[in-house]
Design a protein around this motif. Structure first.
Motif, PDB file in Angstrom:
ATOM      1  N   LEU A   1       1.225  93.358 133.420  1.00  0.00           N
ATOM      2  CA  LEU A   1       0.769  92.315 134.340  1.00  0.00           C
ATOM      3  C   LEU A   1       1.988  91.601 134.914  1.00  0.00           C
ATOM      4  CD1 LEU A   1      -2.259  90.618 132.482  1.00  0.00           C
ATOM      5  CD2 LEU A   1      -2.336  92.365 134.268  1.00  0.00           C
ATOM      6  N   GLU A   2       2.185  91.766 136.203  1.00  0.00           N
ATOM      7  CA  GLU A   2       3.266  91.065 136.909  1.00  0.00           C
ATOM      8  C   GLU A   2       2.612  89.923 137.660  1.00  0.00           C
ATOM      9  OE1 GLU A   2       6.585  91.716 137.140  1.00  0.00           O
ATOM     10  OE2 GLU A   2       6.655  93.544 135.947  1.00  0.00           O
ATOM     11  N   LEU A   3       2.657  88.730 137.098  1.00  0.00           N
ATOM     12  CA  LEU A   3       1.905  87.612 137.678  1.00  0.00           C
ATOM     13  C   LEU A   3       2.848  86.582 138.308  1.00  0.00           C
ATOM     14  CD1 LEU A   3      -0.604  87.220 134.707  1.00  0.00           C
ATOM     15  CD2 LEU A   3      -0.762  88.755 136.679  1.00  0.00           C
ATOM     16  N   GLY A   4       2.285  85.455 138.687  1.00  0.00           N
ATOM     17  CA  GLY A   4       3.105  84.441 139.353  1.00  0.00           C
ATOM     18  C   GLY A   4       3.114  83.140 138.570  1.00  0.00           C
TER      19      GLY A   4
ATOM     20  N   SER B   1       3.207  84.108 133.080  1.00  0.00           N
ATOM     21  CA  SER B   1       3.627  84.896 134.246  1.00  0.00           C
ATOM     22  C   SER B   1       3.544  86.399 133.988  1.00  0.00           C
ATOM     23  CB  SER B   1       5.029  84.481 134.712  1.00  0.00           C
ATOM     24  OG  SER B   1       5.948  84.495 133.652  1.00  0.00           O
ATOM     25  N   GLY B   2       2.910  86.777 132.893  1.00  0.00           N
ATOM     26  CA  GLY B   2       2.624  88.199 132.668  1.00  0.00           C
ATOM     27  C   GLY B   2       3.406  88.795 131.518  1.00  0.00           C
ATOM     28  N   PHE B   3       3.337  90.121 131.423  1.00  0.00           N
ATOM     29  CA  PHE B   3       4.101  90.820 130.389  1.00  0.00           C
ATOM     30  C   PHE B   3       4.411  92.242 130.837  1.00  0.00           C
ATOM     31  CE2 PHE B   3      -0.412  90.990 129.350  1.00  0.00           C
ATOM     32  CZ  PHE B   3      -0.641  92.354 129.303  1.00  0.00           C
ATOM     33  N   GLY B   4       5.487  92.784 130.282  1.00  0.00           N
ATOM     34  CA  GLY B   4       5.956  94.106 130.686  1.00  0.00           C
ATOM     35  C   GLY B   4       7.014  93.944 131.759  1.00  0.00           C
ATOM     36  N   THR B   5       7.891  94.940 131.862  1.00  0.00           N
ATOM     37  CA  THR B   5       8.955  94.866 132.864  1.00  0.00           C
ATOM     38  C   THR B   5       9.075  96.196 133.593  1.00  0.00           C
ATOM     39  OG1 THR B   5      10.549  95.489 131.172  1.00  0.00           O
ATOM     40  CG2 THR B   5      10.407  93.151 131.680  1.00  0.00           C
TER      41      THR B   5
ATOM     42  N   SER C   1      -2.089  87.558 141.080  1.00  0.00           N
ATOM     43  CA  SER C   1      -2.226  86.198 140.551  1.00  0.00           C
ATOM     44  C   SER C   1      -2.672  86.216 139.080  1.00  0.00           C
ATOM     45  CB  SER C   1      -3.272  85.452 141.382  1.00  0.00           C
ATOM     46  OG  SER C   1      -4.507  86.132 141.289  1.00  0.00           O
ATOM     47  N   PRO C   2      -2.362  85.154 138.347  1.00  0.00           N
ATOM     48  CA  PRO C   2      -2.838  85.066 136.961  1.00  0.00           C
ATOM     49  C   PRO C   2      -4.375  85.139 136.879  1.00  0.00           C
ATOM     50  CG  PRO C   2      -1.132  83.427 137.368  1.00  0.00           C
ATOM     51  CD  PRO C   2      -1.438  84.057 138.689  1.00  0.00           C
ATOM     52  N   ARG C   3      -5.064  84.572 137.878  1.00  0.00           N
ATOM     53  CA  ARG C   3      -6.539  84.596 137.857  1.00  0.00           C
ATOM     54  C   ARG C   3      -7.052  86.035 137.855  1.00  0.00           C
ATOM     55  NH1 ARG C   3     -10.650  85.271 141.414  1.00  0.00           N
ATOM     56  NH2 ARG C   3      -9.233  85.584 143.153  1.00  0.00           N
TER      57      ARG C   3
ATOM     58  N   CYS D   1       6.935  85.808 145.020  1.00  0.00           N
ATOM     59  CA  CYS D   1       6.518  85.451 143.660  1.00  0.00           C
ATOM     60  C   CYS D   1       7.609  84.696 142.906  1.00  0.00           C
ATOM     61  CB  CYS D   1       6.121  86.704 142.892  1.00  0.00           C
ATOM     62  SG  CYS D   1       7.419  87.957 142.931  1.00  0.00           S
ATOM     63  N   VAL D   2       8.881  85.007 143.221  1.00  0.00           N
ATOM     64  CA  VAL D   2       9.979  84.358 142.499  1.00  0.00           C
ATOM     65  C   VAL D   2      10.638  83.240 143.313  1.00  0.00           C
ATOM     66  CG1 VAL D   2      10.550  86.285 140.946  1.00  0.00           C
ATOM     67  CG2 VAL D   2      11.562  86.204 143.235  1.00  0.00           C
ATOM     68  N   ALA D   3      10.009  82.821 144.402  1.00  0.00           N
ATOM     69  CA  ALA D   3      10.586  81.721 145.191  1.00  0.00           C
ATOM     70  C   ALA D   3      10.654  80.458 144.329  1.00  0.00           C
ATOM     71  CB  ALA D   3       9.719  81.452 146.415  1.00  0.00           C
ATOM     72  N   PRO D   4      11.688  79.632 144.512  1.00  0.00           N
ATOM     73  CA  PRO D   4      11.673  78.344 143.811  1.00  0.00           C
ATOM     74  C   PRO D   4      10.416  77.598 144.245  1.00  0.00           C
ATOM     75  CG  PRO D   4      13.763  78.687 144.979  1.00  0.00           C
ATOM     76  CD  PRO D   4      12.852  79.802 145.396  1.00  0.00           C
ATOM     77  N   ASP D   5       9.611  77.188 143.289  1.00  0.00           N
ATOM     78  CA  ASP D   5       8.337  76.546 143.632  1.00  0.00           C
ATOM     79  C   ASP D   5       8.545  75.046 143.822  1.00  0.00           C
ATOM     80  OD1 ASP D   5       5.081  77.074 143.216  1.00  0.00           O
ATOM     81  OD2 ASP D   5       5.717  75.047 142.759  1.00  0.00           O
TER      82      ASP D   5
END
Ligand code: NAD
Length: 451
Positions: free
Chosen positions: A202-205, A401-405, A182-184, A237-241
């Motif tokens: 950081l792979e966030l949501g 939603s983060g950075f890096g791939t 999570s971003p938190r 994490c990538v579900a349509p919200d």
């Protein structure tokens, strides 16, 4: 960590043959444990076998196969030409492993999100400590066993635990941290990494929007949105919200989505073997609150004993309500009707940059317009969630939603540093660059060669 540092410094993990051998081993271990993986994911999330394969094991097998096939090419040093200004010198850029990496993962795809980054770490020649999520305990225990029975601890180890254990881990001076969550908690991890100047991904949501344009094929949209949203009961994490639909198409699309829900899960989705459960009671409680924040257009039923929440479409939601402010991460899809495409885009742009974005449109002008205005990690046109399943596509967030791939080559590059070395011949030494600079020709020559 000490043992891993020593093992890394011995140079064994840098050897290409070793890396390939270990990746093959990881692939074999995964194949051998196929049934155990299905069992653990069923226990943790009642994940259907199809989803366990398509969303976890299959992705890992693809990733390992791809890395084994391409590693030699990825690892080959690049020898860029430096031009006349550096003559007589050549250069070499090699992807250097960082050392000992810490990989932290969440509970929703507990195996794929821990071992997927590991493929990149191993391919690049690192040692790794893996910290699975404590909220998927069966998967965590299985990973612990699979790794410790097949890899020496000084190469790859697993540290199980919750918040206090993770905080202890984060105090250690790792050479790289790869966090999915999570971003938190991402902020906590980044703060800890800063203390040791540890580079990180950081792979966030966040809230990933799904925008249906007036030109969309509503039949395809209904099927593909329902599929991507309710895969793993929306805990993706990538579900349509949330869904944005033109006012004029909303009635038809909702009717089609209701029919698709019946086709996919029958009249009572609780009885369907193809529908997962909510991970725990706390998340069940959190999600149940959202059901009160709009008009239930489909689904809405819950069963706390079974941690079941029906696949739900929610209309009439207010944009300032929690269901439209927080990441949902469950099987509830709020539907917002819009008057004009630009009004819909304005709403999307009010949120932090999402991990994923989905557009349904047949009109290429609308597609170009929308894609030029929205910044997002990755996504699809006329589909949902499918972009994360290919090792050819970089996967990661941007902004909130983060950075890096990672995935495929990007995973290898993420876990390595491009080290540049210039090598100059000692046979010739051109004196232009050396002081004193007073001879006017020196600056003239430099100006000719540079700039
Ligand atoms: P989380 O952030 O609560 O937990 C992730 C990891 O951090 C776990 O291993 C957990 O043990 C650890 N952790 C939790 N609290 C901590 C603390 N205070 N200090 C140190 N470590 C702590 O996330 P989650 O609930 O497991 O997963 C849901 C989130 O993850 C969602 O936001 C979702 O979008 C995101 N996610 C992102 C991706 C992606 O690829 N970008 C994939 C899946 C999930």
């Amino acid at each position: 960590m000490q043992a891993q540092n020593q093992f890394f410094q011995s140079g064994i993990t840098r050897d290409l043959g070793f890396r390939l051998q270990q990746l093959r081993k990881l692939r074999e271990v995964l194949q051998e444990h196929e049934q155990d993986i299905y069992r653990a994911l069923h226990e943790d999330l009642r994940k259907p076998v199809f989803e366990a394969y398509a969303g976890e094991l299959g992705i890992l097998l693809e990733e390992t196969k791809h890395a084994i096939k391409h590693l030699k090419t990825w690892a080959r040093p690049r020898r860029p030409s430096l031009g006349l200004v550096h003559w007589p010198a050549g250069a070499q850029v090699t992807q250097e492993p960082y050392g000992v990496a810490l990989i932290l993962s969440p509970w929703n795809y507990p195996i794929q999100l821990l071992l997927g980054p590991l493929v990149g770490a191993m391919a690049a020649g690192n040692c790794a400590v893996l910290k699975p999520s404590e909220l998927a305990p069966h998967s965590a225990a299985l990973i612990h066993r699979m790794i410790n029975e097949n890899f020496p601890k000084e190469y790859i180890d697993v540290a199980e635990g919750g918040v206090p254990e993770t905080q202890k881990l984060l105090e250690q001076p790792f050479d790289y941290i790869f966090f999915t969550g999570s971003p938190r908690v991402g902020k906590i991890v980044m703060e800890a990494a800063a203390k040791n100047l540890t580079p990180l991904t950081l792979e966030l949501g966040g809230k990933s929007p799904c925008l249906v344009d007036a030109s969309a094929d509503l039949g395809a949209a209904a099927r593909r949105i329902v599929w991507g949203k309710f895969f793993n009961a929306g805990q993706t994490c990538v579900a349509p919200d949330y869904l944005l639909v033109p006012k004029a198409s909303a009635g038809v699309l909702i009717e089609k989505m209701r029919a698709v829900l019946r086709d996919f899960f029958g009249d009572d989705p609780q009885k369907s073997p193809d529908y997962a459960r909510i991970v725990n009671a706390a998340h069940f409680q959190r999600l149940s609150e959202y059901l009160k924040q709009g008009k239930v257009l489909a689904g809405g039923r819950t069963d706390a004993q079974d941690r079941y929440i029906a696949p739900t479409l929610l209309g009439g939601v207010k944009t300032d309500s929690p269901v439209m402010q927080e990441e949902i991460f469950g099987p509830i899809l709020p539907i917002v009707e819009y008057q004009s495409l630009d009004a819909a885009l304005d709403l999307i742009l009010k949120y932090p940059k999402p991990l994923a974005f989905y557009l349904f449109a047949e009109d290429p002008k609308a597609e170009a317009h929308v894609l030029s205005r929205v910044s997002f990690g990755g996504g699809c046109v006329n589909d949902t969630i499918a972009h994360l399943g290919s090792p050819e596509l970089p996967f990661g967030g941007v902004g909130g939603s983060g950075f890096g791939t990672y995935h495929g080559r990007r995973g290898f590059e993420t876990f390595s540093h491009p080290r540049a070395v210039l090598k100059r011949s000692t046979k010739i030494d051109i004196p232009v660059r050396y002081p004193p600079y007073s001879a006017p020709y020196k600056l003239k020559v430099v100006k000719k060669l540079m700039g």
